[in-house]
Design an enzyme around this catalytic site. Sequence first.
Site, PDB file in Angstrom:
ATOM      1  N   ASP A   1      23.914  52.326  34.484  1.00  0.00           N
ATOM      2  CA  ASP A   1      23.459  53.331  33.532  1.00  0.00           C
ATOM      3  C   ASP A   1      22.065  52.964  33.032  1.00  0.00           C
ATOM      4  O   ASP A   1      21.395  52.098  33.598  1.00  0.00           O
ATOM      5  CB  ASP A   1      24.459  53.501  32.368  1.00  0.00           C
ATOM      6  CG  ASP A   1      24.687  52.239  31.555  1.00  0.00           C
ATOM      7  OD1 ASP A   1      23.762  51.402  31.461  1.00  0.00           O
ATOM      8  OD2 ASP A   1      25.784  52.077  30.992  1.00  0.00           O
TER       9      ASP A   1
ATOM     10  N   HIS B   1      19.115  55.541  26.141  1.00  0.00           N
ATOM     11  CA  HIS B   1      18.311  56.616  26.714  1.00  0.00           C
ATOM     12  C   HIS B   1      16.993  56.786  25.990  1.00  0.00           C
ATOM     13  O   HIS B   1      15.946  56.966  26.611  1.00  0.00           O
ATOM     14  CB  HIS B   1      19.090  57.936  26.685  1.00  0.00           C
ATOM     15  CG  HIS B   1      20.273  57.954  27.599  1.00  0.00           C
ATOM     16  ND1 HIS B   1      21.037  59.079  27.807  1.00  0.00           N
ATOM     17  CD2 HIS B   1      20.841  56.980  28.353  1.00  0.00           C
ATOM     18  CE1 HIS B   1      22.027  58.798  28.654  1.00  0.00           C
ATOM     19  NE2 HIS B   1      21.927  57.538  28.986  1.00  0.00           N
TER      20      HIS B   1
END
Length: 246
Positions: free
Chosen positions: A128, A73
């Site tokens: 993801d 992330h």
Amino acid sequence: MLTITLNRPDVLNALNREVHQAIFAALERAKTDDSVRAVVITGAGRGFCVGQDLQEFAGGAGDVAQNLRDNYHRNVLAIRALEKPVIAAVNGAAAGAGLSLACACDLRIASDQATFVPAFVNIGLIPDSGGTFFVTRLVGQARAFEWLCSGRRLTAAEAQQWGVVSEVVEADALVGRAAEVARQLAALPTRAIGMTKRLLDRAVTATLDDQLEWEAQLQVAATQTEDFSEGVAAFLEKRPPDFHGR
């Protein structure tokens, strides 16, 4: 131009914690070094990046969510927050989170040997690292569903046809072409490019009223840059502008 090369060619540049840390450090350098005005991300050897190195999970996957937050992330967010152009030079297989990483960049230029594989569904996982976010915006919701849920492998030509990449070149020309595009972008007014990038990220979900207001506010900021003064002067003097990214 700063080039970030993923350098684990023996495992097609699969991502582990050390690689994540090195990517983040390089992006931080790009953020703070005013002499860096464009970034290229590419891979060493035959692959661009095939996502998570599953050897790290040999003893168990551990806290997968925290691994994503701490590693994937922050690099995806750093690419999007970097107010400088980021180009993915996709030299080979971009799979799983490696595909997400490429899609997080502003532009993708592919070798004719490159392939694009969502891969997650093939081992019972969901996309993801921003994969659902970026792929939907690149190809649309219906095609994103088809691609991400089938795990279908796209050739470079198919990826260009779908809008995933902007250009496909012969393998031995990729490095030179990516550098050429990066130099062209680096010669432009960097602050204006950064603010445009910020506006485009917001445009997908903004109301028209909000987007108009953000444009107005950032246009004020743009007129306060040295590059704006240089652009106007060059136009009036009928000469090419000499931008410095300030």
